[in-house]
Design an enzyme around this catalytic site. Structure first.
Site, PDB file in Angstrom:
ATOM      1  N   GLY A 101       6.507   5.182  20.206  1.00 32.26           N
ATOM      2  CA  GLY A 101       5.841   5.509  18.949  1.00 32.26           C
ATOM      3  C   GLY A 101       4.422   4.971  18.955  1.00 32.26           C
ATOM      4  O   GLY A 101       4.170   3.873  19.436  1.00 32.26           O
ATOM      5  N   GLU A 125      17.125   2.120  20.867  1.00 34.47           N
ATOM      6  CA  GLU A 125      17.581   0.727  20.979  1.00 34.47           C
ATOM      7  C   GLU A 125      18.975   0.651  21.616  1.00 34.47           C
ATOM      8  O   GLU A 125      19.761  -0.229  21.300  1.00 34.47           O
ATOM      9  CB  GLU A 125      17.587   0.033  19.612  1.00 34.47           C
ATOM     10  CG  GLU A 125      16.242   0.009  18.922  1.00 34.47           C
ATOM     11  CD  GLU A 125      15.169  -0.735  19.709  1.00 34.47           C
ATOM     12  OE1 GLU A 125      15.510  -1.666  20.440  1.00 34.47           O
ATOM     13  OE2 GLU A 125      13.986  -0.354  19.589  1.00 34.47           O
TER      14      GLU A 125
END
Lengths: 661, 661
Positions: free
Chosen positions: B178, B421
Site C-alpha cells: 500500500g 498478514e
C-alpha cells in the site's frame, strides 16, 4: 505456454473436447456456439478498454455503444434463435451486463404476453425500430418481493378516457429497474388500478417516460439513476416518480383484464399464466449459477496449477498450490457443484419447455411442481455459487483481489441473483409450502408424482425420530445410487420434521401465520435438502447418458465427490436421521480425500472443458496459456493512476505538508 | 425519528449507554472516544462527497488530502496515544483506507525496530518532517506468504560500499504494498542478501524510490500502481521493479544482522523479535473483525426494524422484517458473533501487551501461544466476519446492493483481511502445528498451560472414538459453563483426531511433509474448533465482569445464542464426539429459536450500543433516525449519471441506431 499447465493437459485421462460436447449438448452445438463467439471476438466494434479503468459514466457509455452495435449486427447476421442470441450476447458482455437486458427480457416479453392484438399492432413496429425502448417497473423504494404491497396508483378518468398515474408516497417511487435511469423512453409500470371508486389490484400499464424525439423526461415524470452499486456499474438502474401522469386508456395491457371506456372493470380469466416469465427466468438462473461458478473455478484452478508457493518437502522447489490438500478441498467440491448445476440447468430448461407445451395444451398439472422447483433451485444454486465464487477468489490469495483476476467482477455481477427474481429465503419458503402441501396430500393417501414422489414412501416407512439401525447401514458410500437414496431420505426426514413442527406450533398458537413463521427455519432446511437431493439425483441420472468411458469415469468421480462432500457439510442431518453412523462418517471424510486426489490430475482438463475463450473469461489469472505474471504486469501499466509519473495530489497535499512541518 | 425504530428503543430492557461503556472499557473511555470523534466530524477539512461518486484518481486524491490534513491536525491537537490516534483515524476514514497506512504501521515501525541508533538519528527527522514517506515492500508478483521464496536480491559491492538491488525475474517484482504506487518516496525492501559470494537469506533495506524534491522515480526504479481492485480504490497499492539500484551500505537495517564495510556478514542474535509486529497486527485484526461485523449488523438490524414486507397475518399491515424468524436467524447469531469477537479482540490486545512486557524482560515462554492464537483467531474471526457482512448485506434485500447501504464498501474493505498478514488457511495450519506439538508434549507427560491446557485432560481421559454415553448427557444446553466445556471437548477430540491421522499417515508415507499435507483438512478443522472454544470461553468469562443486571441478561442471551448456534452449525462434530445426543440436538434447535425471540426486543438497542455515529457508519439504511427511504432518494440525486438530463450516449448510439433500422 507455461510448462506446468501444459503438463497438466498432457496428464489428463480424458479428451477435453468430448466433455465440451456433452456440456453443450452435442458436437454440432459446440461448433455453432464457437462460430457465434468468433463473430463477436473478431468484431472490432466490440473491442474496448477494461471497463475497470473507466468512470461510471464511461462504463455506461461503453455498454450502450455495445448494445446498439449488437442490435445492428444480430439483424445483419439474421441471428434470431434465442439460444444463439444468448451466445452472442454473453460473448459480447463477457462478465458484465447490458443496460438493455430488461428491455429484451421483460419489456418486449410483457408486451408480447399481455397486449391485445390491436395493441401489438401499435407497439411492435415501435419495438422493431427501437423507437420504443422500455423497462419493467415493478419494485418500489419500500416494496420488493411482496408485490401486493406496491403503492403506485393508476386511476381511471372516464371523462378523458385516461389513466392518471401517481407515486403517492416516497416509498412508492419505482426503484431498481434496469435501463430505467437514462436508457428507456417507456416503462411497463405495475400499479394498483382504481376505477369507478374501486381498487382492482395490480395491473400493468405502458407509460411513456421520455420524449421520443428529445429523450427528455416528460412532464410529471421524475426519473434518474439510483446511484452506484456493488456491481452493475454499466447499467442505469433507475427511479421513477409519477406525478399525475396521464396515459390513454389503451395503454393498459389488456389481453386479460380490461377497463372499458366507461370505466367498467373486467377481470382476467386466470392468473396462472403470469407465472410463466418468472418461472422461465428462475430456471435460466440455475444455468447462470453453473456458468458463473464454472468461470470462477476455471480461473482458480488454472491459476493454482501455475502458482508455486511454500514448501512441501524441504529443499525442493515450491510446489504448485494445486497440490495442497486444503486447496483441493476448497476448489474441487465447487468444480463438482459447477458440473452438477450445469446439468441441473439443462434439466430445468427442458422441463420448462415440456411443461410450457403442456400448458399451451391446457394441462396445468405440473405447473406447481415446476414453480416450486424453479424457486427452490434458483435459491439453492445461487447461494452456493455466490459463496463459491468468493472461495475461488480467496483461493487465489492476494491476486484474487485484483480486478485483473476478473473474480470481483464475476462476483458482483452474479451476487444479485440471490435477491432478484425473488429473494432466496422467500423462494425457499415457497418451495417449502409446496413440500408441506405434498406431504399432507401423501399423508391423506394421495399418490404423488414427480420429484416429490419420495414423500409417498416416507408415509409408508413412517420415519421415526430414531430410525432403526438396519437402515443406516444400507448406505454404500461408494455407490452413487445409494447416495441419491440417502439424500432422498434426508429430504423426506426434514420435510416430515418441518411438517410436524408446523402441526405442533398450530396446536400452541392461535394463527397459522405465526405457526408458519415459527417453523420457517425448519421449512428452509427442508427445501434446501429437497433441492440438494434433486441436484444429486440429476447429476447421477446424467451419467447414464455419458458413453465415453474416460469422461464417464472423470464425471463419476465428480458426482461422488459432490454427494460425499455434501454429506460431510451436512453431517449432523445424516447422523440425526440415522442415515449414517459415526464410523461411516469417518469413512466418508477419508473417501472425500481419496476423491480429491483422483480429481487432481484431471482438474485443469475439467475446467478447460467449459471452453470459455480467453476473450470471454478475460482474466489474467485464468489465461489458457498460464502466462499469469506477464499478463498482470502488462495490465497494471494501463491503470489510470499510471497515466502520470507524479500524481497531482503530491503537489496539492504532500509537498505543502512537508513545508508546514 | 421513524416511529418503528423509536418504539424499538423504548422497548429495550437495558440502558444502551451502560453497554457502550462496557464495550469501550469504561465511561471515561467512551467520553474521550466521542470527544475525538467530534473533532473529526466537526472539521470541515474532512468533509467530502461520497467516494463512490468519484473516479479512481479522484478517490486517491481525496484520500491523500485527508491523510495530509490528519497529520497536521493530530500534531495541532497533540494527540499521540496510539488508541486515540486509532479513534481519530477511523473516524476520518469511515469505511475506507488510507494510502499512508503502511507508512504508519509498517515503514515507521520497521525503522524503529530494526535501525541502529545511528540509523535512527538519520531517519527519524526525515520521518518527523514527512520528507521520507515510506512503504514496506515484501510480497512479490510470484511470492506471498512463503517469504523464503522471495527473489529480490541485494548484492554487496565492497568496492563502493553499496548494495545493488535487483528484481531478476518477472515474478520477483514487488507487488501489493500500500502506498507504493504513487505516494511513497522510500520503501523498506525485503531482499536476499548476497555478500562475499554467499546468500544469507532475507534482510531489510531502505531504498529511496522517488526523488525527494521532484517525486519522480529514481533511475533504475520502475514503480507504479497495480491497477483497480475489488476495494481499496483510494489506496495506491503498487509494484516495484529494481534494476541495479545502488544504495549505501548504511541503508541495510542493521540493528540485528550486519554487513561490515569489507562485506563480512554478522548474524542476528535471535529471530524471535521479528514476530512481534506480525503478531500485533494479527491481534488487531481480531478487533477489526468485530468492528466490521458490528457495523454490518447495525445497518441490517436497524433497516430490518424499519422495513415492512409481505404479510404474516392476512389483512394486517406488512410486518417489520425483523419479526421474521428467518431474518432473526440470519442476523442475531452474527450480532452475537460481533460481541464475541469484540471481547476476543480486547483479550488479544491485553494478552499482547502482557506478553510483550514479559518478552522485554527476556521471558519468551508465552510467545508461541500468542503467535499460535493470533494466527488462528485472525483466520477464524475474519472468515466469519467476511461471510457475515455479506449475509447482512443480502438480508437487506436489493437495497443492500446499493452503495448507499455502505455494506459493499464495508465488505470490500474488510475481505482482504482473509488474505493479508498471512493467508487464512496457512494461519490455521500454523495454529494446528502448535496444537499438534502441544498434544505430543501432553502425551509425553509434559504439563501444558494456557489455552491448550485442555490437552492435558484429554490425555487423562483418553478420549475414545465412541465415548461413553455418560459424558454426552453431561452437557446442559442452558448452562454456558457446560457449553464451554463441550466446545473444549470438541476441540480436544479434533486435535486428537488430527494428531492420530498424522501418525497414521506417517506410517503409510515416506515423508513427514506428505503426511502433513494429507492431514491438512483435519488440521484446519482442529484449529477451527480450538479457536471456536477460545471465543466461547472468552465471551463467558467476560460476563463475570458485567455487573449491571439488565445488561448481563442481554449479553448472556447473546452468549448462549452464540454457543448454541455454533453447535447447530457444527452438529456433526458434537454428535460424532458423543458430546450431544440426537434428542439433545433437537432441543438445541428449539432453544436457539427461543433465544432469537429473547434477543428480538433488544436487537436495535444491542446495535445502538456499538455507538457508531451516522457520520462514521455513513449508511442510508443504517441511519439512527430510521429515515431510510428519504435518505436513499436524496443520495441518488447526486449520482454522476444524473448530472445531465440526457446522457450523451443517447445522441451517440441510440438515436443513430433508430435511424439505421
Amino acid at each position: 505456454m507455461n510448462a506446468d499447465i501444459r503438463r497438466e493437459r498432457e496428464n489428463a485421462s480424458f479428451k477435453t473436447e468430448v466433455l465440451t460436447h456433452i456440456l453443450d449438448g452435442g458436437p454440432e452445438k459446440t461448433k455453432r456456439r464457437r462460430e457465434i463467439e468468433n463473430l463477436v471476438i473478431n468484431d472490432p466494434g466490440f473491442q474496448h478498454e477494461d471497463l475497470n479503468f473507466l468512470s461510471r459514466s464511461e462504463r455506461y457509455d461503453a455498454a450502450v455503444k455495445k448494445s446498439a452495435w449488437m442490435i445492428l449486427k444480430l439483424r445483419e447476421y439474421g441471428i434470431s434463435d434465442p439460444e444463439e442470441i444468448f451466445f452472442y450476447k454473453s460473448t459480447a458482455q463477457r462478465n458484465y451486463n447490458d443496460p438493455m437486458d430488461v428491455h429484451f427480457l421483460m419489456f418486449v416479453r410483457s408486451l408480447w404476453n399481455m397486449c391485445t392484438e390491436e395493441q401489438l399492432n401499435k407497439w411492435l413496429p415501435l419495438i422493431q425500430s427501437y423507437s420504443a425502448i422500455g423497462t419493467y417497473a415493478q419494485t418500489e423504494l419500500g416494496h420488493g418481493t411482496h408485490i401486493r404491497g406496491l403503492e403506485t396508483t393508476a386511476t381511471y378518468d372516464p371523462s378523458t378516457q385516461e389513466f392518471v398515474l401517481n407515486s403517492p408516497t416516497v416509498t412508492s417511487i419505482k426503484w431498481w429497474p434496469g435501463g430505467l435511469g437514462k436508457t428507456s423512453n417507456h416503462a411497463v409500470v405495475l400499479a394498483q388500478l382504481y376505477t369507478q371508486g374501486n381498487c382492482h389490484g395490480l395491473h400493468a400499464f405502458i407509460v411513456p417516460i421520455r420524449c421520443m424525439t428529445t429523450h427528455k423526461p416528460l412532464p410529471g415524470v421524475v426519473v434518474g439513476d439510483i446511484g452506484p452499486k456493488f456491481g452493475f456499474d454499466e447499467v442505469d438502474n433507475g427511479f421513477l416518480k409519477l406525478e399525475n401522469v396521464r396515459i390513454p386508456r389503451e395503454n393498459m395491457l389488456m389481453k386479460y383484464a380490461k377497463v372499458e371506456p366507461d370505466g367498467t372493470y373486467k377481470k382476467p380469466p386466470s392468473d396462472k399464466l403470469t407465472y410463466s416469465t418468472m418461472v422461465f427466468i428462475r430456471s435460466m438462473i440455475v444455468g447462470e449459477s453453473a456458468r458463473s461458478l464454472s468461470k470462477a473455478c476455471m480461473i482458480a484452478i488454472r491459476y493454482s496449477a501455475v502458482r508455486h508457493q511454500s514448501e512441501l518437502r524441504a529443499g525442493e522447489p515450491e510446489p504448485q498450490i494445486l497440490d495442497y490438500q486444503t486447496q483441493q478441498y476448497k476448489l474441487f467440491p465447487l468444480l463438482a457443484a459447477a458440473y452438477a448445476f450445469h446439468f441441473m440447468g439443462q434439466y430445468m430448461i427442458q422441463m420448462y419447455h415440456r411443461i410450457s407445451g403442456d400448458i399451451s395444451q391446457g394441462d396445468f398439472s405440473e405447473m406447481s411442481e415446476l414453480h416450486a422447483l424453479s424457486a427452490g433451485l434458483k435459491a439453492f444454486t445461487t447461494w452456493v455459487a455466490t459463496e463459491g465464487i468468493e472461495v475461488c477468489r480467496m483461493a487465489c490469495g492476494g491476486h484474487g483481489y485484483s480486478r485483473c483476476s476478473r473474480l470481483p467482477d464475476i462476483y458482483v455481477t452474479f451476487a444479485p441473483t440471490c435477491t432478484y427474481e425473488g429473494e432466496n429465503t422467500v423462494m425457499m419458503l415457497q418451495t417449502a409450502r409446496y413440500l408441506v402441501k405434498s406431504y399432507s396430500q401423501a399423508s391423506a393417501g394421495q399418490k404423488l408424482s414427480g420429484m416429490v414422489s419420495y414423500l409417498n414412501e416416507s408415509q409408508q416407512h413412517h420415519l421415526q425420530a430414531q430410525p432403526v439401525t438396519a437402515r443406516s447401514t444400507v448406505v454404500n458410500i461408494n455407490d452413487l445410487t445409494s447416495l441419491v437414496e440417502a439424500y432422498k431420505l434426508r429430504a423426506a426426514k426434514l420435510v416430515e420434521l418441518a411438517a410436524k413442527n408446523l402441526q405442533h406450533e398450530l396446536q400452541l398458537k392461535a394463527s397459522k401465520e405465526d405457526a408458519w413463521n415459527n417453523t420457517s427455519i425448519e421449512l428452509v432446511r427442508a427445501s434446501d435438502a429437497h433441492c440438494h437431493y434433486v441436484v444429486v439425483k440429476t447429476f447421477a441420472a446424467k451419467l447414464t447418458e455419458v458413453h465415453d468411458a474416460a469422461v464417464h469415469l472423470a464425471l463419476s468421480t465428480l458426482a461422488l465427490l459432490y454427494a460425499l462432500h455434501g454429506m460431510t457439510e451436512n453431517s449432523g442431518d445424516f447422523l440425526q436421521a440415522g442415515l449414517l453412523t459415526v464410523p461411516q462418517l469417518s469413512q466418508v471424510s477419508q473417501r472425500v480425500k481419496e476423491l480429491l486426489s483422483q480429481v487432481r490430475p484431471n482438474a485443469v482438463a475439467l475446467v478447460d472443458a467449459f471452453d470459455y475463450r480467453d476473450e470471454i473469461l478475460d482474466s489474467a489469472l485464468g489465461r489458457y496459456d498460464g502466462n499469469v505474471y506477464e499478463s498482470m504486469f502488462e495490465w497494471a501499466q494501463k491503470s489510470p493512476l499510471n497515466q502520470t509519473e507524479v500524481h497531482e495530489s503530491y503537489h496539492k497535499y504532500l509537498k505543502p505538508l512537508q513545508s508546514k512541518l
